[in-house]
Design a protein around this motif. Sequence first.
Motif, PDB file in Angstrom:
ATOM      1  N   UNK A 401      -7.332 -11.516   0.669  1.00 49.52           N
ATOM      2  CA  UNK A 401      -7.256 -10.228   1.356  1.00 49.52           C
ATOM      3  C   UNK A 401      -5.839  -9.696   1.242  1.00 49.52           C
ATOM      4  N   UNK A 402      -5.753  -8.426   0.886  1.00 48.08           N
ATOM      5  CA  UNK A 402      -4.441  -7.789   0.763  1.00 48.08           C
ATOM      6  C   UNK A 402      -4.451  -6.504   1.568  1.00 48.08           C
ATOM      7  N   UNK A 403      -3.443  -6.311   2.427  1.00 48.65           N
ATOM      8  CA  UNK A 403      -3.356  -5.129   3.275  1.00 48.65           C
ATOM      9  C   UNK A 403      -2.078  -4.358   2.973  1.00 48.65           C
ATOM     10  N   UNK A 404      -2.191  -3.057   2.890  1.00 49.53           N
ATOM     11  CA  UNK A 404      -1.049  -2.176   2.648  1.00 49.53           C
ATOM     12  C   UNK A 404      -0.919  -1.214   3.822  1.00 49.53           C
ATOM     13  N   UNK A 405       0.121  -1.405   4.636  1.00 44.40           N
ATOM     14  CA  UNK A 405       0.326  -0.566   5.811  1.00 44.40           C
ATOM     15  C   UNK A 405       0.607   0.875   5.388  1.00 44.40           C
ATOM     16  N   UNK A 406       0.055   1.836   6.170  1.00 46.72           N
ATOM     17  CA  UNK A 406       0.256   3.256   5.879  1.00 46.72           C
ATOM     18  C   UNK A 406       0.782   3.992   7.100  1.00 46.72           C
ATOM     19  N   UNK A 407       1.469   5.097   6.840  1.00 50.39           N
ATOM     20  CA  UNK A 407       1.906   6.029   7.874  1.00 50.39           C
ATOM     21  C   UNK A 407       1.308   7.399   7.569  1.00 50.39           C
ATOM     22  N   UNK A 408       1.454   8.323   8.515  1.00 47.91           N
ATOM     23  CA  UNK A 408       0.825   9.632   8.368  1.00 47.91           C
ATOM     24  C   UNK A 408       1.252  10.340   7.098  1.00 47.91           C
ATOM     25  N   UNK A 409       2.545  10.319   6.785  1.00 50.42           N
ATOM     26  CA  UNK A 409       2.997  11.038   5.593  1.00 50.42           C
ATOM     27  C   UNK A 409       2.465  10.389   4.314  1.00 50.42           C
ATOM     28  N   UNK A 410       2.243   9.056   4.338  1.00 50.72           N
ATOM     29  CA  UNK A 410       1.640   8.393   3.176  1.00 50.72           C
ATOM     30  C   UNK A 410       0.250   8.969   2.901  1.00 50.72           C
TER      31      UNK A 410
END
Length: 549
Positions: A401-410
């Motif tokens: 499992x691989x997770x990539x954190x995101x923010x609103x601007x992403x």
Amino acid sequence: MKLLPIILHGLLSAAHASTYKHASVLPDVLSEDSTAALAGQVGANRLLRSGADGDDNGSYRQNRWRGEATVSANDIKSLIEAIGDTRSAIEPKNLRATIITGNTDYHTDFKVGDGKFEEDEKVVFVFLEDNEEAYFEIGEDRIPVTKGTMVAFEGQSVSHKTVVPSGTEVRLLGPFATRDLQEVEGYDMPPPTPPCSVDVKCEDVCFNAIEEEECPHGAYFAFEYMIEKINAVTGLQVSFSRGCDENVPLGELCEADGECGSNNRLNNCGFLQFHGYNTIMDIYRRVECCPEVPPCSFVFCRRRLRDGEEDPVKEDLPLKEVHAIIDAMRDHGAKHDSSFSFMYDLISKESCEILIEEVESSLAIDRASGRDLPIGTASDDGMEENYESWLEFADGGLENQYDKKLYADDLVRMIGKEETLKIIDFFEDSLDGLTIDCMYLSRHGNGDHGDDKYMVPWHMDDYATLEITLNDDYHGGHVLHLNSDGVHKTHARPGSATAHMNDIVHGITPNKGGAKYMLILKHHFNRPDKAGVVRLSRDIVNKINPSLL
């Protein structure tokens, strides 16, 4: 979009209906002549079916005799009008009839045949005779047995029973389903267990304050009782000084003085004058501590199927087993009437492809850096140690499992403002206006493991979640939800979205080939580090300057 129960219009629109917490009760649905005729018909049918030895040819089941009664067109019309569903034909019908000769066990109901209830359906029956000593019990409700009275309730999800004193009986028309008057049957289940709670806990020692009626020797003699008990055991004349701590035997009483957070002003057993002093009596009983029920969230539950193990998460579960699974997780907050929301094409296929490219690009960078764990950690307190048969979050590394954190601007940069706002609206509409405190892209599996299949068992989350599927070229990995109607499988395709609260039992079938990509958004309920955090909202998105992305 939400799958919510619809209340019977006929019952609740009637001015003389009585509504309990778990049931709607409508008196005088059938006339006195009709109830008398049907009660007599049911009794006669039972006699006809009995053999010389009194055997009812298998019609008895746990104090319930099951038969039929022929109901006239006029009475069918009365039933349909009370139910408020006009789709059944008004014509004479043979309906289920029951004679109850003793207490029934707690049970829930299923429709004879396919076993499934429709979304707004209930279980209904009509009492045919009075019995002042008997009652129908569902949850906290106790409904008296009064002839002609109709009772409607969610028998498919709330356990219930009928209490009938020895030597008496209850005759009723039903039970049947409201939509089509189809026969329903019950299967037994344990009585509802009240949630475990303690008043005082100090490590592994727990106490509950006693009620006044439990105070020994009356409210004013608790202190004297304690002295007598100690003196009887020791043979000495000693003064009472034992507080509520680990030295108190299980089941015994103690007088609290603030130990372990106890309330030394509780005064639940009155005052006592002793040697000229007024002493407040704060009496507790040592009890078993509640079992630890660790929250089972996504990363803690993921594990590999063992050799020869049958897939535990599957679509073809009998309704009885579905209900048993939900009941087993009641301590986690599981509900039979829980729901989820589903929508096709929340975002476009093109946006899905852009998000998948972002995952793969980030994964390539992490591989090159030598990183061998997904971004983030499984737990700060070693929660996964509570599940000895389950792999640690890190097992399998990036290939699991691989997770990539995101923010609103992403997100706005990749899929644009319009689709980002659609996601926010669907999240808030589906999840009672909750805010988004966590957002990330996730990839499960890579298709190179062969028989090395990962799955997520039936479990409860400690967060509300929205999952957007980004691809469909994988095998398995289907999310299944459980509620009173059975197993629900959403036929996901790129851009489809599923949202649910933290009260629904769900699991994921084994991923048998290909990587599954998702955009996941959450609102956590028990994470102090997430308190007040808003990762994505309309206000945040509207403040983003596209020219700076």
